[in-house]
Design an enzyme around this catalytic site. Structure first.
Site, short mmCIF file in Angstrom:
data_model
loop_
_atom_site.label_atom_id
_atom_site.label_comp_id
_atom_site.label_asym_id
_atom_site.label_seq_id
_atom_site.Cartn_x
_atom_site.Cartn_y
_atom_site.Cartn_z
N GLY A 63 3.63 -22.77 -19.38
CA GLY A 63 3.63 -21.76 -20.44
C GLY A 63 4.20 -20.42 -20.01
N LYS A 107 2.51 -16.74 -16.36
CA LYS A 107 1.10 -16.46 -16.64
C LYS A 107 0.17 -16.93 -15.53
CE LYS A 107 -0.95 -18.87 -19.89
NZ LYS A 107 -1.48 -19.33 -21.21
N GLY A 158 5.01 -29.71 -25.91
CA GLY A 158 3.63 -30.10 -26.09
C GLY A 158 2.99 -30.61 -24.81
N TYR A 217 -5.45 -27.43 -16.10
CA TYR A 217 -4.58 -26.38 -16.63
C TYR A 217 -4.56 -25.19 -15.69
CZ TYR A 217 -4.76 -29.31 -20.70
OH TYR A 217 -4.65 -30.39 -21.53
N GLY A 218 -3.36 -24.69 -15.41
CA GLY A 218 -3.20 -23.58 -14.48
C GLY A 218 -3.76 -22.28 -14.98
N HIS A 263 -12.60 13.56 13.53
CA HIS A 263 -11.99 14.35 12.46
C HIS A 263 -10.46 14.28 12.50
CE1 HIS A 263 -15.91 16.38 12.91
NE2 HIS A 263 -15.56 16.57 14.17
N ALA A 284 -10.34 17.13 16.82
CA ALA A 284 -9.74 17.16 15.49
C ALA A 284 -8.24 17.43 15.57
CB ALA A 284 -10.42 18.23 14.64
N TYR A 303 6.04 6.80 17.82
CA TYR A 303 7.28 6.30 17.22
C TYR A 303 8.38 7.34 17.34
CZ TYR A 303 10.24 4.15 13.57
OH TYR A 303 11.27 3.56 12.87
N SER A 327 -8.64 19.66 20.48
CA SER A 327 -8.14 19.64 19.11
C SER A 327 -6.66 20.01 19.04
CB SER A 327 -8.95 20.61 18.25
OG SER A 327 -10.30 20.21 18.20
#
Length: 452
Positions: A11, A22, A78, A100-101, A360, A377, A384, A402
């Site tokens: 369907g 669907k 059908g 039915y899926g 933090h 913190a 990278y 920090s």
């Protein structure tokens, strides 16, 4: 149990208003069709034939080409026509189960009951009684036995009063099913080949038709629009929450909990509202999960607290740890026992040693961090360079002040101290204090610029 399954999934799902087929729309984080496939596999289906039409390439990519036998229904003529596309593959002596899926909640128990109920040479049919049967095919009985199914558009006014309806789920023997399908005609209001017409054909041959009810009516509800999908989602989640409650898990608000995978729990687990579980998650004893957390493919050991709004994916968290609030643990994160990771800290591909803390505003990526380390913190492991990633190694008993940046690859040895605001570009030796700051300047009587 020796049987094969046919899953109808051709369907278009027009009422979903979507470019996606669907049956690929998800329930509990998994495509609807996959729920049905998993049920069949769990029961040991010999073959699973999936009848598709719209979006075949996308369906194969998401559901896996190897899991099922793909059967194309080029024209949707059908349900009988759909099953007939797979009929050449049926063995004459095997049970053939039609599913039915877009009916994702069908349970293994219901399917087993249906397979067991099939009379020799006959059909087992899954039916349900509805207060409002509008739109469904009606079950026609004569003195008890089922003799036919009449679709809504073909039903008489008297037949429309019948409340027992056809779910479309049935079992027949392969040889009989092939013969009945080949004889179908499309002389009806829809101009389609109805699978339901084989019931009358079986009756005309003197074959028995056995009606079976599902364990729960919700199992046979289909999805035609997003409202129906949302309804089934909530029903599924309510059932999962109830199971967890019965197993001793404390869900503070069962109506605001989503399980989109599998959850293994120890004793005395507490889960607050709006928590989402995805993939495979394991919680040890005495674990507390705060409100709004998302856990995916992770393991959290005993006596650990995950504070609100933390996101944990592909990570392992040891015993006696504290995570959050607002922490993100990404794949490869490993927190050893008694580690602490606080608010607005992101950890990716890092082993954080026992008793270490990053409380933090910190990014830790691609690092090996020892025991009893304090990360202040605003600390960043700069892993990278725009092309490649590099590793930071921090030994035991290190203090990183920090707002420091550690430019990988770099090593900070045991017992070292990195002063706040430092940019570390070279290795730091054991028990060494490393400070890297711009020279301080003071300009007296400084005049700010004025607009011209």
């Amino acid at each position: 149990m020796n049987f094969s399954a046919v899953i109808l999934a051709a369907g278009k799902g027009t009422r979903m208003y979507s470019n996606k087929p669907k049956v690929l729309h998800t329930l509990a984080g998994k495509p609807m069709a996959k729920h049905v496939i998993d049920t069949c596999e769990g029961l040991g289906a010999q073959n699973i034939h999936l009848v598709y039409g719209h979006g075949g390439d996308q369906m194969k990519a998401e559901l896996g080409e190897e899991r099922v036998q793909w059967v194309l229904q080029a024209e949707q003529l059908g349900t009988g026509h759909a099953v007939n596309q797979a009929a050449p593959e049926f063995a004459d002596d095997e049970k053939v189960l039609v599913l039915y899926g877009d009916v994702p909640l069908i349970s293994a128990e219901t399917v087993e009951n249906l397979l067991d109920a099939q009379p020799t040479g006959g059909i087992a049919l899954l039916t349900v009684v509805l207060d409002n049967p509008m739109g469904y095919g009606r079950i026609i009985r004569r003195n008890g036995p089922v003799i036919a199914i009449v679709e809504q558009k073909d039903a008489t006014e008297e037949q429309k009063l019948i409340k027992e309806i056809n779910t479309g789920v049935m079992v027949a023997t392969g040889g009989d099913l092939k013969r009945w399908l080949a004889a179908l005609k499309n002389e009806n209001a829809q101009g389609e080949y109805y699978l339901t017409d084989i019931i009358a054909a079986a009756h005309d041959e003197g074959r028995a038709v056995e009606a079976v009810h599902p364990v729960s009516p919700i199992e046979v509800e289909g999805v035609n629009d997003r409202a129906q999908l949302a309804r089934l989602e909530r029903a599924y989640q309510a059932a999962q929450a109830q199971k967890l409650l019965e197993q001793g898990v404390m869900l503070r608000d069962p109506s605001r909990f989503d399980l989109r995978g599998t959850l293994q729990c120890g004793m005395d687990i507490e889960i607050d509202a709006n928590v989402i579980i995805e993939g495979n998650v394991t919680l040890g004893d005495n674990v507390i999960i705060g409100a709004g957390c998302v856990l995916k493919d992770c393991e959290i050991d005993d006596n650990t607290v995950i504070r609100p709004y933390s996101v944990i994916e592909g990570a392992t968290v040891g015993e006696e740890c504290t995570v959050g609030p607002f922490t993100r643990l990404r794949p490869g994160a490993e927190l050893c026992n008694d580690a602490h990771v606080g608010n607005f800290v992101e950890v990716k591909n890092v082993r954080l040693g026992e008793g270490s803390k990053a409380n933090h505003l910190t990014y830790l990526g691609d690092a090996e961090i020892g025991k009893r380390v304090n990360v202040g913190a605003g600390v960043i492991t700069c892993n990278y360079d725009g092309a490649n990633k590099f590793k930071t190694i921090i030994g035991d008993d290190v203090f990183v002040g920090s707002d420091s940046q550690l430019i990988a690859p770099v090593t900070v040895a045991n017992g070292a101290t990195v002063g706040a605001g430092s940019t570390v570009t070279k290795d730091v030796n054991e028990n060494e204090l490393y400070i890297s700051r711009a020279k301080e300047r003071r300009i007296a009587n400084w005049q700010r610029p004025t607009k011209k």
